[in-house]
Design a protein around this motif. Structure first.
Motif, PDB file in Angstrom:
ATOM      1  N   ALA A 396       0.801  -1.220   0.000  1.00 33.80           N
ATOM      2  CA  ALA A 396       0.000   0.000   0.000  1.00 33.80           C
ATOM      3  C   ALA A 396       0.832   1.268   0.000  1.00 33.80           C
ATOM      4  O   ALA A 396       0.336   2.332  -0.379  1.00 33.80           O
ATOM      5  N   GLY A 397       2.082   1.165   0.452  1.00 37.86           N
ATOM      6  CA  GLY A 397       2.916   2.346   0.515  1.00 37.86           C
ATOM      7  C   GLY A 397       4.157   2.091   1.348  1.00 37.86           C
ATOM      8  O   GLY A 397       4.559   0.935   1.541  1.00 37.86           O
ATOM      9  N   VAL A 398       4.741   3.153   1.811  1.00 36.68           N
ATOM     10  CA  VAL A 398       5.921   3.051   2.674  1.00 36.68           C
ATOM     11  C   VAL A 398       5.647   3.817   3.962  1.00 36.68           C
ATOM     12  O   VAL A 398       4.818   4.735   4.006  1.00 36.68           O
ATOM     13  N   LYS A 399       6.355   3.408   5.008  1.00 36.22           N
ATOM     14  CA  LYS A 399       6.353   4.157   6.272  1.00 36.22           C
ATOM     15  C   LYS A 399       7.788   4.618   6.509  1.00 36.22           C
ATOM     16  O   LYS A 399       8.694   3.801   6.710  1.00 36.22           O
ATOM     17  N   VAL A 400       7.963   5.926   6.461  1.00 34.61           N
ATOM     18  CA  VAL A 400       9.294   6.517   6.520  1.00 34.61           C
ATOM     19  C   VAL A 400       9.582   6.984   7.941  1.00 34.61           C
ATOM     20  O   VAL A 400       8.813   7.767   8.521  1.00 34.61           O
ATOM     21  N   SER A 419      11.990   7.025  -3.320  1.00 32.87           N
ATOM     22  CA  SER A 419      13.290   7.633  -3.630  1.00 32.87           C
ATOM     23  C   SER A 419      14.473   6.747  -3.271  1.00 32.87           C
ATOM     24  O   SER A 419      15.576   6.938  -3.796  1.00 32.87           O
ATOM     25  N   ASP A 420      14.287   5.762  -2.409  1.00 30.99           N
ATOM     26  CA  ASP A 420      15.385   4.861  -2.071  1.00 30.99           C
ATOM     27  C   ASP A 420      15.525   3.723  -3.073  1.00 30.99           C
ATOM     28  O   ASP A 420      16.368   2.842  -2.922  1.00 30.99           O
ATOM     29  N   GLY A 421      14.688   3.708  -4.103  1.00 31.10           N
ATOM     30  CA  GLY A 421      14.760   2.679  -5.136  1.00 31.10           C
ATOM     31  C   GLY A 421      13.876   1.481  -4.890  1.00 31.10           C
ATOM     32  O   GLY A 421      13.752   0.610  -5.762  1.00 31.10           O
ATOM     33  N   GLY A 422      13.254   1.387  -3.720  1.00 29.83           N
ATOM     34  CA  GLY A 422      12.363   0.277  -3.422  1.00 29.83           C
ATOM     35  C   GLY A 422      10.927   0.583  -3.785  1.00 29.83           C
ATOM     36  O   GLY A 422      10.550   1.736  -4.061  1.00 29.83           O
ATOM     37  N   VAL A 423      10.076  -0.448  -3.782  1.00 30.35           N
ATOM     38  CA  VAL A 423       8.678  -0.292  -4.158  1.00 30.35           C
ATOM     39  C   VAL A 423       7.965   0.657  -3.200  1.00 30.35           C
ATOM     40  O   VAL A 423       8.139   0.586  -1.970  1.00 30.35           O
ATOM     41  N   GLN A 424       7.173   1.550  -3.779  1.00 28.23           N
ATOM     42  CA  GLN A 424       6.302   2.406  -2.963  1.00 28.23           C
ATOM     43  C   GLN A 424       4.882   1.858  -2.958  1.00 28.23           C
ATOM     44  O   GLN A 424       4.337   1.556  -1.900  1.00 28.23           O
ATOM     45  N   VAL A 425       4.271   1.722  -4.126  1.00 26.15           N
ATOM     46  CA  VAL A 425       2.935   1.131  -4.239  1.00 26.15           C
ATOM     47  C   VAL A 425       3.020  -0.041  -5.218  1.00 26.15           C
ATOM     48  O   VAL A 425       3.564   0.092  -6.312  1.00 26.15           O
ATOM     49  N   GLY A 426       2.465  -1.173  -4.819  1.00 25.63           N
ATOM     50  CA  GLY A 426       2.550  -2.371  -5.646  1.00 25.63           C
ATOM     51  C   GLY A 426       1.753  -2.263  -6.927  1.00 25.63           C
ATOM     52  O   GLY A 426       0.805  -1.465  -7.035  1.00 25.63           O
ATOM     53  N   ARG A 561       6.244  -0.966   3.499  1.00 25.58           N
ATOM     54  CA  ARG A 561       7.674  -1.201   3.641  1.00 25.58           C
ATOM     55  C   ARG A 561       8.268  -0.086   4.488  1.00 25.58           C
ATOM     56  O   ARG A 561       7.952   1.095   4.306  1.00 25.58           O
ATOM     57  N   ILE A 562       9.126  -0.456   5.430  1.00 23.50           N
ATOM     58  CA  ILE A 562       9.772   0.520   6.302  1.00 23.50           C
ATOM     59  C   ILE A 562      10.973   1.126   5.588  1.00 23.50           C
ATOM     60  O   ILE A 562      11.787   0.417   4.985  1.00 23.50           O
ATOM     61  N   GLY A 565      15.665   4.054   9.768  1.00 21.02           N
ATOM     62  CA  GLY A 565      15.619   3.550  11.134  1.00 21.02           C
ATOM     63  C   GLY A 565      16.130   2.127  11.252  1.00 21.02           C
ATOM     64  O   GLY A 565      16.594   1.510  10.279  1.00 21.02           O
ATOM     65  N   GLU A 566      16.006   1.550  12.423  1.00 22.52           N
ATOM     66  CA  GLU A 566      16.562   0.225  12.689  1.00 22.52           C
ATOM     67  C   GLU A 566      15.812  -0.897  11.985  1.00 22.52           C
ATOM     68  O   GLU A 566      16.321  -2.001  11.848  1.00 22.52           O
ATOM     69  N   HIS A 567      14.603  -0.613  11.528  1.00 21.31           N
ATOM     70  CA  HIS A 567      13.805  -1.646  10.850  1.00 21.31           C
ATOM     71  C   HIS A 567      13.746  -1.429   9.341  1.00 21.31           C
ATOM     72  O   HIS A 567      12.860  -1.958   8.672  1.00 21.31           O
ATOM     73  N   ASP A 568      14.673  -0.671   8.806  1.00 23.28           N
ATOM     74  CA  ASP A 568      14.697  -0.360   7.389  1.00 23.28           C
ATOM     75  C   ASP A 568      14.613  -1.638   6.538  1.00 23.28           C
ATOM     76  O   ASP A 568      15.341  -2.609   6.783  1.00 23.28           O
ATOM     77  N   GLY A 569      13.722  -1.625   5.555  1.00 16.51           N
ATOM     78  CA  GLY A 569      13.577  -2.760   4.651  1.00 16.51           C
ATOM     79  C   GLY A 569      12.624  -3.832   5.128  1.00 16.51           C
ATOM     80  O   GLY A 569      12.321  -4.772   4.371  1.00 16.51           O
ATOM     81  N   LYS A 570      12.141  -3.731   6.345  1.00 16.97           N
ATOM     82  CA  LYS A 570      11.186  -4.720   6.850  1.00 16.97           C
ATOM     83  C   LYS A 570       9.764  -4.288   6.485  1.00 16.97           C
ATOM     84  O   LYS A 570       9.540  -3.198   5.931  1.00 16.97           O
TER      85      LYS A 570
END
Length: 613
Positions: A396-400, A419-426, A561-562, A565-570
């Protein structure tokens, strides 16, 4: 059964063209020759090809509720799915009203009755052939009566053609409603009369002995449930003539008949549960779409190039579709997904947050579904899975992370990147307001075809619709045995659960709630849920029209997707009311039986209206 380009069913003049005004005035012997452009009764009933064409017509007219030939929006009225399709679908209406489902087709009954009369009157085929064709017609008629009684209650029981004599008084054609129990008794007696006459032993698309027994298994279970649970209501739904309402004293009789029919099918060895793939989730999916030597399908509606359906076009995940104007009409709800237990036997509530309210952070987006009943994979496309070899990206999106909290960023476009190159919305959503993309965080897999071009609007789907399969028969046997207090009832349930990945004997003590939930997860989207809730007389207790009742509301699961922070990528998950779902479900008492159309009541004053109508 092959599909034919066939003539319509026998009309009221039985396909005979009368040329009397021309013939009377002439005496030439030419007129005594058999015309070449007229199909006589003798032609029809002594030609197996024409009889088969008529039977094909009858099979094609067998009624659907939702399914491939019925109303595809219906699952979105229930609690297994939400509407994510175009425009004013069910979840866009001002209120939910479960008044759909009326079925009262005496034109079809008359056609069958005429055919039965005429094959006996005109056919010179061998007795065995004539009786077998008639038995197939009687099966279809019994099926039609079952579809009427489960919607309308008792209906007029007509087994011979009604012919109007044009005397100006049609009252002798007006028949009162039979008792509800009488219709179920008729179905049982018809099955008993024809089951050993029916041939087609190796066909899954024409009636045979076990197809007839499957109808009896289902119909008698319905009758037993109505006899028991209707009479347990504080105010049972009845009419004075028992057009609605089966005596409680008959419940066990019907349950026993259902169990006996189920056992005959199971113990015959003719069918077995589908177990062709070692991947249990894929195996469950294949069970309904594999038409080659499928050991589980007892009876199915067939489709081919001349008869297609739009189930795949309408329901495929957006990211896997082949047309730009279809996809994701009916999308499974979180309510439904959580009905699938974990394989350790614990309830299937998905774990998205800790007891103190923090997120549970998953390394992989599919991890939240780990160790679930394999039937979930075979039924639902959930995050982290594929369809047709394509990753169905549901995010559904990202949590930054901003250093103290998360900022939620969604978006209006699909298949976008942050902007980090990962998926924002599927590519398949979910999305809160867009059409033709999942509104719930899930897509349908069950009976959605993986065949090339099946989701193309022109090509469409050709996979079959399961009228009866062995999995249902196991569940019918389990429920009937449970209602009769027989300890082996759990064995039928455990057999199905073992196919879904549970250990042997995973259910030690069977309860009515387990029986009912097993039907929900095993038979989802196969046209059982609505009628199950009605025959158990719990629909009005489940769907109360209260926004504070979680059973009334449709829920979604949105993955994020996070970033940072410490949970980046989870991945984390939010549970929410499906955004396009507007009103709580409200099942009224009058919805247990459909109303009779005004013209039916006007034309036949002997018809007693249903309660609450």
């Amino acid at each position: 059964m092959k599909k034919f380009n066939i003539f319509n069913s026998l009309n009221h003049s039985a396909l005979i063209i009368v040329l009397s005004c021309f013939i009377v005035s002439c005496g030439d012997s030419w007129f005594e020759k058999e015309p070449k452009n007229i199909i006589t009764e003798e032609n029809v009933w002594n030609d197996p090809d024409q009889i088969l064409a008529l039977l094909a017509n009858f099979y094609d007219r067998m009624p659907s509720f939702a399914g491939f030939s019925g109303d595809m929006t219906i699952p979105a009225y229930l609690d297994n799915a939400s509407w994510s399709g175009l425009g004013n679908g069910p979840n866009q209406y001002a209120s939910f009203d479960y008044s759909f489902g009326r079925y009262y087709d005496y034109a079809f009954i008359r056609d069958i009755n005429l055919a039965l009369e005429n094959i006996e009157k005109y056919s010179n085929l061998p007795d065995a052939d004539r009786k077998e064709y008639a038995a197939e017609m009687r099966f279809v008629r019994a099926f039609v009566y079952f579809e009427m009684v489960k919607r309308m209650g008792g209906v007029p029981l007509i087994t011979e053609p009604l012919v109007y004599d044009f005397n100006g008084d049609p009252s002798y054609l007006q028949n009162p409603r039979a008792k509800e129990a009488d219709i179920y008794d008729f179905i049982a007696s018809e099955v008993d009369a024809i089951k050993d006459i029916l041939e087609n032993a190796n066909s899954a698309t024409r009636a045979n002995k076990y197809v007839a027994l499957a109808l009896k298994s289902r119909a008698m279970l319905y009758a037993g449930s109505l006899a028991k649970y209707n009479n347990l209501m504080a105010a049972p739904i009845k009419t004075s003539g028992e057009e609605v309402g089966i005596p409680a004293s008959r419940a066990n009789e019907y349950f026993q008949k259902s169990l006996d029919a189920s056992k005959q099918i199971i113990e015959s060895g003719k069918y077995r549960l589908y177990a062709e793939n070692s991947d249990l989730g894929v195996n469950f999916y294949e069970m309904l779409v594999n038409e080659t030597g499928n050991p589980e399908i007892i009876f199915a509606e067939d489709f081919n190039t001349s008869k297609k359906h739009y189930w795949t076009f309408n329901n495929i995940a957006r990211g896997a579709r082949e047309s730009d104007n279809g996809a994701s009409y009916v999308t499974p709800s979180l309510n439904f997904v959580e009905a699938f237990d974990y394989l350790d036997g614990t309830p299937g509530i998905l774990k998205n947050k800790t007891s103190d309210g923090d997120y549970i952070y998953y390394d992989n987006i599919s991890d939240i579904f780990a160790n679930k009943d394999a039937r979930l994979y075979g039924t639902v496309v959930y995050p982290g899975t594929q369809f047709r070899g394509v990753d169905v990206v549901l995010q559904a999106g990202v949590k930054v992370w901003d250093g103290s909290d998360y900022e939620t960023i969604e978006g209006s476009a699909f298949g976008t990147y942050y902007s980090d190159g990962g998926v924002q919305v599927g590519t398949s959503g979910p999305h809160r307001t867009a059409e033709l993309v999942s509104n719930t965080g899930f897509n349908l897999r069950k009976m959605v075809s993986e065949a090339p071009n099946a989701s193309d609007q022109v090509t469409c789907s050709q996979n079959w619709w399961p009228w009866f399969r062995l999995g249902e028969i196991y569940l019918n046997a389990a429920e009937a045995a449970f209602e009769l207090g027989q300890p082996d009832a759990k064995n039928y349930i455990n057999t199905l659960r073992e196919r879904a990945g549970f250990p042997p004997n995973s259910i030690e003590t069977l309860t009515v709630d387990i029986v009912r939930n097993e039907r929900r997860v095993e038979l989802a989207f196969e046209d059982h849920r609505y009628f199950d809730l009605k025959r158990w007389r719990i629909a009005h207790e489940l769907w109360t029209g209260d926004v504070n009742n979680p059973n009334d509301m449709m829920y979604a699961l949105y993955p994020y997707r996070i970033v940072g922070g410490e949970h980046d990528g989870k991945y984390v998950f939010e549970k929410l009311i499906a955004p396009r779902f507007r009103d709580p479900r409200y099942f009224r008492m009058g919805n247990y039986y459909s109303s009779f159309a005004t013209d039916v009541l006007t034309n036949n004053p002997k018809i007693v209206p249903n309660p609450f109508h």
